[in-house]
Design a protein around this motif. Structure first.
Motif, PDB file in Angstrom:
ATOM      1  N   UNK A   1     -12.952 -50.583  28.196  1.00  0.00           N
ATOM      2  CA  UNK A   1     -14.140 -49.448  28.311  1.00  0.00           C
ATOM      3  C   UNK A   1     -13.455 -48.373  29.207  1.00  0.00           C
ATOM      4  N   UNK A   2     -13.818 -47.227  28.950  1.00  0.00           N
ATOM      5  CA  UNK A   2     -13.426 -45.960  29.721  1.00  0.00           C
ATOM      6  C   UNK A   2     -14.416 -46.015  31.064  1.00  0.00           C
ATOM      7  N   UNK A   3     -13.614 -45.410  32.056  1.00  0.00           N
ATOM      8  CA  UNK A   3     -14.205 -45.458  33.477  1.00  0.00           C
ATOM      9  C   UNK A   3     -15.444 -44.517  33.375  1.00  0.00           C
TER      10      UNK A   3
ATOM     11  N   UNK B   1      -7.567 -42.732  41.347  1.00  0.00           N
ATOM     12  CA  UNK B   1      -6.032 -43.279  40.909  1.00  0.00           C
ATOM     13  C   UNK B   1      -6.224 -44.117  39.813  1.00  0.00           C
ATOM     14  N   UNK B   2      -5.365 -43.775  38.847  1.00  0.00           N
ATOM     15  CA  UNK B   2      -5.596 -44.753  37.542  1.00  0.00           C
ATOM     16  C   UNK B   2      -4.808 -46.117  37.874  1.00  0.00           C
ATOM     17  N   UNK B   3      -3.592 -46.093  38.603  1.00  0.00           N
ATOM     18  CA  UNK B   3      -2.974 -47.202  38.719  1.00  0.00           C
ATOM     19  C   UNK B   3      -2.482 -47.382  39.922  1.00  0.00           C
TER      20      UNK B   3
ATOM     21  N   UNK C   1     -10.281 -46.842  40.502  1.00  0.00           N
ATOM     22  CA  UNK C   1      -9.803 -46.522  38.956  1.00  0.00           C
ATOM     23  C   UNK C   1     -11.063 -46.155  38.285  1.00  0.00           C
ATOM     24  N   UNK C   2     -12.294 -45.837  38.976  1.00  0.00           N
ATOM     25  CA  UNK C   2     -13.581 -45.061  38.385  1.00  0.00           C
ATOM     26  C   UNK C   2     -14.327 -46.096  37.628  1.00  0.00           C
ATOM     27  N   UNK C   3     -14.359 -47.497  37.747  1.00  0.00           N
ATOM     28  CA  UNK C   3     -14.949 -48.315  37.199  1.00  0.00           C
ATOM     29  C   UNK C   3     -16.283 -48.710  37.753  1.00  0.00           C
TER      30      UNK C   3
END
Length: 144
Positions: free
Chosen positions: A48-50, A56-58, A125-127
């Motif tokens: 699923x998308x954040x 920071x994506x990674x 990561x925005x989750x």
């Protein structure tokens, strides 16, 4: 198949040798080595998308550990402490109480660290909710 089992290891075709041949013949490299950089791809594929802003994506290991907040340290130490007590209580004989306490503590230490790491990385990561991290990074002048 039977012939390959009887061959000495030195006769097996190694991937490195095959890559050199592919580069010399100007052929396309295998897909696992198709990236232009020498760094290994460690991107995490999520289903699923954040839902929150991505900082920071990674994120690297040092950034995730540096992003631990008070709640992460509290969870980390609580899981470790509970595991030490459970390890002590699970020692049936008096001679096993100490070693089982140490083993339980080490398992709790690793589990608590992984739980705190997961939460910290998820915020970066925005989750997971990350208002504090977004405010901190905007204050430093980084754009998300």
């Amino acid at each position: 198949m039977r012939e390959a089992q009887n061959q000495p290891i030195s006769e097996f075709p190694f991937r490195r040798r095959n890559l050199k041949l592919a580069r010399n013949n100007n052929e396309q490299q295998p897909s696992i080595h198709a990236s232009s950089s020498n760094r290994m791809n460690t991107d995490i594929t999520a289903s699923e998308k954040p839902q929150y802003p991505v900082i920071d994506r990674n994120p690297p290991f040092t950034a995730v550990v540096g992003n631990f907040n008070t709640l992460d340290y509290l969870r980390f130490s609580s899981i470790t402490g509970v595991s030490v007590v459970v390890g002590y209580l699970s020692g049936i004989k008096p001679g096993l109480k100490g070693p089982s306490m140490v083993t339980g503590g080490l398992i709790g230490l690793m589990g608590g660290f992984m739980y705190a790491y997961q939460n910290s990385a998820g915020r970066l990561m925005g989750f997971f909710p990350n208002e504090g991290e977004v405010a901190r990074y905007q204050k430093r002048g980084f754009s998300s």
